[in-house]
Scaffold this active site. Structure first.
Site, short mmCIF file in Angstrom:
data_model
loop_
_atom_site.label_atom_id
_atom_site.label_comp_id
_atom_site.label_asym_id
_atom_site.label_seq_id
_atom_site.Cartn_x
_atom_site.Cartn_y
_atom_site.Cartn_z
N ASP A 18 0.83 -1.21 0.00
CA ASP A 18 0.00 0.00 0.00
C ASP A 18 0.87 1.27 0.00
O ASP A 18 1.97 1.26 0.54
CB ASP A 18 -0.91 -0.02 1.25
CG ASP A 18 -2.07 0.93 1.12
OD1 ASP A 18 -2.30 1.47 0.02
OD2 ASP A 18 -2.76 1.15 2.13
N ASN A 66 -10.50 -3.09 -6.39
CA ASN A 66 -9.74 -2.07 -7.12
C ASN A 66 -10.32 -1.75 -8.50
O ASN A 66 -9.96 -0.75 -9.12
CB ASN A 66 -8.27 -2.50 -7.31
CG ASN A 66 -7.43 -2.38 -6.05
OD1 ASN A 66 -6.47 -3.13 -5.86
ND2 ASN A 66 -7.77 -1.46 -5.16
#
Ligand code: FPP
Length: 240
Positions: A18, A66
């Site tokens: 991330d 996503n």
């Protein structure tokens, strides 16, 4: 005095990579530049894990969730995946790494999907380390798919519901060959699991790094490994 206590090495590490977007913003660059630098970090951390004797490394490269990102960012991520698979082909093969993947691979664009499946085939007999890319992957969806597959067998009278236990359920998961997760690393300071390997993370150790993924280096991996080594894993028991 030098501490000679041997480190206990996790068999299976999962990484939530991330912070690419925030890394890019902090360098006044577009988000895609963060993903590019993230791919460089993938390269060095795969090599570092291989050198340290990690047996299985699962990287959360693209979640099912996503897909809601802006189309140009998705396109760039998929194209980066294809570029990565081409440029890392030799590293993967020369280092005896077996490439695998979990997730809805059919939803990937043709070109990176083909590159992925080809390299999975080519590396299938390698035994040094398994590198698993989680692509279009969701942990809850993986569990639901396993439950559905078992329900189909029950409905067809091929399975006694009483025979469904932890082992059979584990064997029904797409990630069945990876084994339980020992260490989950998440970068960027966020303290979440975000639908990653929900079943196999049941007893994993958690490690959160404040570094953005593109800034994550082998020394950061070593800190995570040292932390893992200091944990007293009890699995519900009373420990050593
Ligand atoms: C999370 O950061 C990262 C991703 C959703 C994609 C991860 C992709 C890579 C590391 C590069 C390509 C991968 C391979 C295997 C070649 P974010 O975009 O959510 O960052 P932010 O939270 O700072 O916005």
């Amino acid at each position: 005095m030098i501490d000679k206590t041997p480190l206990s090495i996790p068999r299976h590490i999962g990484i939530i990579m991330d912070g690419n977007g925030r890394w890019a913003a902090s360098h006044n660059l577009p988000r895609v530049a963060g993903h590019k630098e993230g791919a460089v970090a993938v390269d060095r951390i795969v090599t570092a894990c291989r050198e340290r004797g990690i047996r299985v490394l699962t990287l959360y490269a693209f979640s099912l969730q996503n897909w809601v990102r802006p189309a140009p960012e998705i396109k760039a991520l998929m194209s980066l995946l294809g570029i990565y698979l081409k440029s890392e082909r030799r590293t993967i093969l020369d280092n005896d790494i077996r490439l695998t993947a979990i997730g809805d691979l059919d939803s990937l664009p043709n070109s990176p999907r083909k590159a992925l499946l080809d390299l999975m085939d080519e590396s299938a007999s390698n035994t040094g380390m398994t590198l698993c890319l989680a692509l279009s992957y969701g942990g809850r969806e993986e569990i639901v798919a396993a439950a559905r597959a078992l329900a189909v067998r029950v409905a067809a009278d091929n399975l006694d519901p009483a025979a469904i236990d932890i082992d059979l359920f584990s064997e029904s998961l797409q990630s069945r060959n990876l084994g339980p997760l020992d260490l989950l690393i998440r970068t960027s300071g966020e303290l979440r699991i975000s639908n990653f390997l929900l079943w196999s993370s049941a007893y994993c150790e958690l490690y959160f790094s404040d570094k953005m993924w593109p800034d994550f280096h082998s020394s950061d991996l070593d800190e995570a490994l040292a932390s893992f080594s200091s944990r007293n894993r009890r699995f519900g028991g009373i420990g050593k």
